[in-house]
Design a protein around this motif. Structure first.
Motif, PDB file in Angstrom:
ATOM      1  N   LYS A 226      13.701  41.788  16.541  1.00  0.00           N
ATOM      2  CA  LYS A 226      14.458  40.520  16.507  1.00  0.00           C
ATOM      3  C   LYS A 226      15.397  40.462  15.309  1.00  0.00           C
ATOM      4  CE  LYS A 226      10.677  38.294  18.826  1.00  0.00           C
ATOM      5  NZ  LYS A 226       9.299  38.107  18.431  1.00  0.00           N
ATOM      6  N   VAL A 229      18.535  42.642  15.947  1.00  0.00           N
ATOM      7  CA  VAL A 229      19.559  42.038  16.827  1.00  0.00           C
ATOM      8  C   VAL A 229      20.429  41.070  16.017  1.00  0.00           C
ATOM      9  CG1 VAL A 229      19.953  40.558  18.832  1.00  0.00           C
ATOM     10  CG2 VAL A 229      18.142  42.285  18.892  1.00  0.00           C
ATOM     11  N   ASN A 230      19.778  40.230  15.209  1.00  0.00           N
ATOM     12  CA  ASN A 230      20.536  39.244  14.425  1.00  0.00           C
ATOM     13  C   ASN A 230      21.414  39.903  13.372  1.00  0.00           C
ATOM     14  OD1 ASN A 230      19.472  37.122  15.865  1.00  0.00           O
ATOM     15  ND2 ASN A 230      17.719  36.890  14.492  1.00  0.00           N
ATOM     16  N   ILE A 262      17.736  46.726  21.943  1.00  0.00           N
ATOM     17  CA  ILE A 262      18.312  46.038  20.767  1.00  0.00           C
ATOM     18  C   ILE A 262      19.836  46.000  20.913  1.00  0.00           C
ATOM     19  CG2 ILE A 262      18.725  46.211  18.277  1.00  0.00           C
ATOM     20  CD1 ILE A 262      15.944  47.369  17.925  1.00  0.00           C
ATOM     21  N   ALA A 265      20.921  43.572  23.597  1.00  0.00           N
ATOM     22  CA  ALA A 265      20.783  42.182  23.140  1.00  0.00           C
ATOM     23  C   ALA A 265      21.911  41.829  22.167  1.00  0.00           C
ATOM     24  CB  ALA A 265      19.422  41.994  22.477  1.00  0.00           C
ATOM     25  N   MET A 266      22.279  42.788  21.299  1.00  0.00           N
ATOM     26  CA  MET A 266      23.394  42.569  20.371  1.00  0.00           C
ATOM     27  C   MET A 266      24.694  42.338  21.148  1.00  0.00           C
ATOM     28  SD  MET A 266      25.300  45.416  18.060  1.00  0.00           S
ATOM     29  CE  MET A 266      26.036  46.079  19.549  1.00  0.00           C
ATOM     30  N   LYS A 269      24.728  38.969  22.760  1.00  0.00           N
ATOM     31  CA  LYS A 269      24.936  37.924  21.755  1.00  0.00           C
ATOM     32  C   LYS A 269      26.418  37.829  21.350  1.00  0.00           C
ATOM     33  CE  LYS A 269      22.576  36.075  17.828  1.00  0.00           C
ATOM     34  NZ  LYS A 269      21.739  36.142  16.724  1.00  0.00           N
TER      35      LYS A 269
END
Ligand code: UT7
Length: 329
Positions: A226, A229-230, A262, A265-266, A269
């Motif tokens: 997590k 990803v951020n 990952i 998800a990036m 986003k």
């Protein structure tokens, strides 16, 4: 002082030996299905017993030098990113200097785990922009497979060996490295840990080996997922906004390859489609610092990245470390 630096040659090297998920099924309690679904990895490469980190780096460097039209003797600076140097003393870069035969070069290592290539590029950028050196070889090389506990299915399936390199020179053109941003968080940096081999555990003892302290460990990998990803997404936005662009202006994102999920998800986003993201993880796995320059070299050589392309390198890794580099090719 020059305006900026430019990458004028890239190269990569992957050892020949392939370790597939099916091979791993015979070693630990795992399956091709689990590994591929959770990570996107099908296979990774393993260095020969007589191949060390500097040998992989040498092969990648020779290709980068060839693309740049430069000879080894001309190289003035080698910055090597690695967490698996041939020895801790001398530095991995010094072994490379000897094997590559670059007598003029000043050489040292940078330790920033999977973000190592971006950190090393940022170091070279400073020396080149202020005129200390006229060129630099920035290389990332890892033999991760010699740090793994092949009874620990949660981590041994992730990693592989390889090297990537870039020849960097100062330039006053508009093309080149537009910005580099690097970050660390040592307060939360123990999730990817190799406890043995440093002053905490030396001298190496039977006890430390029995406790497997010399192996790479992943702690709370779920949490790292997590955070990754951020940090990936933030680093990308920091780079484009700093230069007055939006993410839609970027032609290709070249991310660190830790886990395909990952990266997906990036991309989600950021609102970027996956055809603008360079992926190598399926065939090569996670090679720590080397994944970014290898993926960059792949996309340069297959023609996706061309003169004028806006390219965004981004990475996240142990330490914690993360960062980005925006490059007008
Ligand atoms: O390069 C930068 C550093 N890398 C990272 O930061 C990696 C970030 N994390 C990840 O990529 C993922 O967390 C992993 C790929 C490491 C793990 O995936 P996950 O979806 O987070 O799985 P999990 O750790 O939550 O494990 C789920 C289950 C567990 O079983 P139970 O407890 O649910 O019964 C594990 O024991 O999967 C099991 N498991 C495996 N099963 C088959 C763990 N490893 C394996 C395996 N084969 N190799």
């Amino acid at each position: 002082m020059s305006k900026r630096v430019a990458i004028v040659g890239t190269g990569s090297y992957l050892p020949e030996k392939i370790l597939s998920n099916f091979d791993l099924e015979k070693i630990v309690d795992t399956s091709d299905e689990w590994i591929y679904t959770r990570t996107g990895i099908r296979e990774r490469r393993v260095a020969r017993p007589d191949e060390n980190t500097s040998d992989l780096a040498r092969e990648a460097s020779l290709k980068a030098l060839e693309m740049a039209g430069m000879r080894q003797e001309q190289i003035e600076l080698i910055v090597m990113a690695t967490i698996t140097p041939d020895t801790h003393c001398p530095a991995g870069a010094n072994w490379l200097q000897a094997k590559l035969n670059c007598p003029r070069a000043v050489t040292f290592d940078v330790t920033a785990a999977c973000t190592g290539f971006i950190f090393a590029l940022s170091v070279a950028e400073q020396y080149l922009k202020n005129g200390t050196f006229k060129n630099a070889l920035v290389v990332a090389s890892e033999v991760m497979t010699r740090t793994l506990d092949y009874t620990d299915r949660s981590s041994c399936i992730l990693w592989g060996d390889g090297a990537g390199a870039a020849v960097v020179v100062p330039t006053d053109e508009d093309n080149g490295v537009l910005s580099i941003h690097i970050h660390t968080d040592g307060l939360n940096g123990q999730n990817l840990l190799m406890p043995g081999g440093g002053s905490m555990t030396t001298p190496i003892s039977h006890e430390s080996v029995d406790k497997k302290l010399h192996y790479l460990r992943m702690i709370e990998a779920n949490r790292s997922f997590k955070v990754a990803v951020n940090h990936f997404a933030d680093a990308c936005l920091e780079a484009v906004h700093y230069n007055g662009y939006s993410i839609a202006d970027v032609d290709y994102i070249v991310p660190h390859q830790a886990n395909a999920r990952i990266i997906q998800a990036m991309a989600k986003k950021l609102g970027v489609s996956m055809d603008r993201v360079v992926m190598t993880i399926e065939r090569y796995g996670n090679i720590s610092s080397a994944t970014v320059p290898i993926a960059l070299d792949v996309a340069v050589r297959d023609g996706r990245i061309q003169k004028g392309s806006l390219v965004l390198l981004t990475a996240f890794g142990g330490g914690l470390t993360w960062g980005s580099a925006l490059i007008r090719w």
